[in-house]
Design a protein around this motif. Structure first.
Motif, short mmCIF file in Angstrom:
data_model
loop_
_atom_site.label_atom_id
_atom_site.label_comp_id
_atom_site.label_asym_id
_atom_site.label_seq_id
_atom_site.Cartn_x
_atom_site.Cartn_y
_atom_site.Cartn_z
N GLN A 96 48.54 69.81 11.96
CA GLN A 96 49.41 69.99 13.12
C GLN A 96 49.58 68.64 13.83
O GLN A 96 48.69 67.79 13.78
CB GLN A 96 48.82 71.02 14.09
CG GLN A 96 48.75 72.42 13.50
CD GLN A 96 48.20 73.43 14.47
OE1 GLN A 96 47.57 73.07 15.45
NE2 GLN A 96 48.43 74.71 14.21
N SER A 97 50.73 68.47 14.45
CA SER A 97 50.99 67.21 15.14
C SER A 97 52.05 67.41 16.19
O SER A 97 52.79 68.40 16.18
CB SER A 97 51.44 66.13 14.15
OG SER A 97 52.69 66.44 13.59
N TRP A 98 52.11 66.46 17.14
CA TRP A 98 53.24 66.41 18.04
C TRP A 98 53.72 64.98 18.17
O TRP A 98 52.99 64.03 17.92
CB TRP A 98 52.98 67.06 19.38
CG TRP A 98 51.78 66.66 20.20
CD1 TRP A 98 50.62 67.36 20.34
CD2 TRP A 98 51.64 65.51 21.05
NE1 TRP A 98 49.76 66.71 21.20
CE2 TRP A 98 50.36 65.57 21.66
CE3 TRP A 98 52.46 64.43 21.36
CZ2 TRP A 98 49.89 64.61 22.54
CZ3 TRP A 98 52.00 63.45 22.25
CH2 TRP A 98 50.73 63.56 22.81
N ARG A 99 55.00 64.86 18.51
CA ARG A 99 55.66 63.55 18.58
C ARG A 99 56.28 63.39 19.95
O ARG A 99 56.93 64.29 20.48
CB ARG A 99 56.72 63.45 17.49
CG ARG A 99 57.56 62.18 17.54
CD ARG A 99 58.60 62.20 16.43
NE ARG A 99 59.55 61.09 16.55
CZ ARG A 99 60.66 61.13 17.28
NH1 ARG A 99 60.96 62.23 17.96
NH2 ARG A 99 61.46 60.09 17.34
N LEU A 100 56.06 62.21 20.53
CA LEU A 100 56.60 61.86 21.83
C LEU A 100 57.48 60.63 21.67
O LEU A 100 57.08 59.65 21.05
CB LEU A 100 55.46 61.56 22.80
CG LEU A 100 55.85 61.11 24.21
CD1 LEU A 100 56.40 62.30 25.00
CD2 LEU A 100 54.63 60.53 24.93
N ALA A 101 58.70 60.69 22.20
CA ALA A 101 59.60 59.55 22.12
C ALA A 101 60.34 59.42 23.44
O ALA A 101 60.67 60.42 24.09
CB ALA A 101 60.59 59.71 20.97
N GLY A 102 60.62 58.18 23.85
CA GLY A 102 61.35 58.00 25.09
C GLY A 102 61.46 56.55 25.49
O GLY A 102 61.19 55.63 24.71
N ASP A 103 61.84 56.35 26.75
CA ASP A 103 61.96 55.01 27.33
C ASP A 103 61.61 55.13 28.82
O ASP A 103 60.99 56.12 29.24
CB ASP A 103 63.35 54.42 27.10
CG ASP A 103 64.47 55.33 27.58
OD1 ASP A 103 64.24 56.13 28.54
OD2 ASP A 103 65.59 55.25 27.04
N ALA A 104 62.01 54.14 29.60
CA ALA A 104 61.64 54.14 31.02
C ALA A 104 62.29 55.26 31.81
O ALA A 104 61.82 55.61 32.90
CB ALA A 104 62.00 52.79 31.64
N SER A 105 63.36 55.87 31.28
CA SER A 105 64.10 56.86 32.06
C SER A 105 63.90 58.31 31.61
O SER A 105 64.20 59.23 32.37
CB SER A 105 65.60 56.54 32.03
OG SER A 105 66.09 56.58 30.70
N SER A 106 63.43 58.53 30.39
CA SER A 106 63.28 59.90 29.91
C SER A 106 62.33 59.94 28.72
O SER A 106 62.08 58.93 28.07
CB SER A 106 64.63 60.50 29.50
OG SER A 106 65.16 59.80 28.39
N ALA A 107 61.81 61.14 28.44
CA ALA A 107 60.90 61.33 27.31
C ALA A 107 61.06 62.75 26.78
O ALA A 107 61.39 63.68 27.52
CB ALA A 107 59.46 61.10 27.73
N THR A 108 60.83 62.91 25.49
CA THR A 108 60.89 64.22 24.83
C THR A 108 59.66 64.39 23.96
O THR A 108 59.27 63.48 23.23
CB THR A 108 62.15 64.35 23.96
OG1 THR A 108 63.31 64.22 24.79
CG2 THR A 108 62.19 65.70 23.26
N ILE A 109 59.04 65.55 24.05
CA ILE A 109 57.91 65.88 23.19
C ILE A 109 58.31 67.06 22.31
O ILE A 109 58.94 68.01 22.79
CB ILE A 109 56.64 66.20 24.01
CG1 ILE A 109 55.44 66.42 23.09
CG2 ILE A 109 56.85 67.37 24.94
CD1 ILE A 109 54.12 66.54 23.86
N ASP A 110 58.00 66.98 21.03
CA ASP A 110 58.23 68.12 20.16
C ASP A 110 57.02 68.35 19.27
O ASP A 110 56.11 67.53 19.21
CB ASP A 110 59.52 67.98 19.34
CG ASP A 110 59.54 66.73 18.47
OD1 ASP A 110 58.48 66.35 17.96
OD2 ASP A 110 60.62 66.15 18.29
#
Length: 227
Positions: A96-110
């Motif tokens: 199992q894993s989760w991934r976080l991606a974003g920048d200074a203004s927003s982020a998304t985790i899936d």
């Protein structure tokens, strides 16, 4: 609240059973004379400039996370380019894993229960989704042995070992202890590089109250899509 607790539990269960990050205790901090402390600070500033000049700073290794009640360990891969980041946390045993991606203004985790979630505040997003306090905005800088942006995270206090090596950064309420270092060669093979090896951490403990993050870094990279 039940949903948040179940998400935190799922995250911790996903990380259970992985190789733990060794805890070697805090660093031995030396009481340096003023001239030695000034030299250590100058060396730190020069090293920070080299770290910040890298177009990409990426590492892979093992991480242990705790909030005083829940926690777990797993594999981590982190790639940072300017304000943009991509972080993958995985548990090889449970797959199992989760991934976080974003920048200074927003982020998304899936990869979490209930599907992807987004927020303009990445630390709030992670607290809501996992119950864990992870200083994403500053951690890439701290992992590289550098102070995070003081305009955003406030002033930093540095401490050095007796031989002038960085031992601790205190910033934004966090205490980051540096327990091990390695030599890397970001410019190796490039004409006219001629710079000495770059010292980068390989064992880091960070704590703020009950929140704890421990990193054991296996590999550093400064190339896209690595390590």
């Amino acid at each position: 609240m039940k949903t948040l607790h179940s998400l935190a539990a799922a995250c911790c269960l996903a990380l259970a059973g992985c190789v733990s990050v060794p805890d070697r205790g805090g660093p031995a901090i030396g009481d340096l004379p003023a001239t030695a402390e000034a030299a250590a600070l100058a060396a730190q500033q020069a090293r920070e400039q080299r770290v910040r000049a890298l177009p990409v700073l990426a590492f892979s290794g093992r991480v242990a996370l705790s909030n005083g009640r829940n926690g777990g360990t797993g594999r981590i891969e982190w790639q940072q380019s300017g304000d943009r980041y991509e972080v993958t946390l995985s548990a090889p045993v449970s797959r199992q894993s989760w991934r976080l991606a974003g920048d200074a203004s927003s982020a998304t985790i899936d990869g979490i229960q209930g599907g992807p979630r987004s927020d303009s505040d990445v630390e709030r997003l992670l607290r809501d989704a996992t119950g864990l306090d992870i200083p994403v905005g500053a951690l890439a800088a701290w992992a590289g042995g550098a102070r995070a942006d003081e305009a955003t995270f406030g002033p930093a206090r540095l401490a050095f070992t007796g031989d002038g090596r960085l031992a601790r950064i205190e910033q934004d309420g966090w205490t980051i202890d540096y327990l091990g270092w390695r030599e890397e060669h970001p410019g190796e093979g490039q004409p006219g590089d001629g710079q000495p090896p770059l010292q980068l951490p390989d064992r880091i403990n960070a704590a703020r109250g009950e929140a704890k993050v421990r990193l054991a870094i296996d590999a550093w990279s400064w190339a896209p899509d690595s390590p």
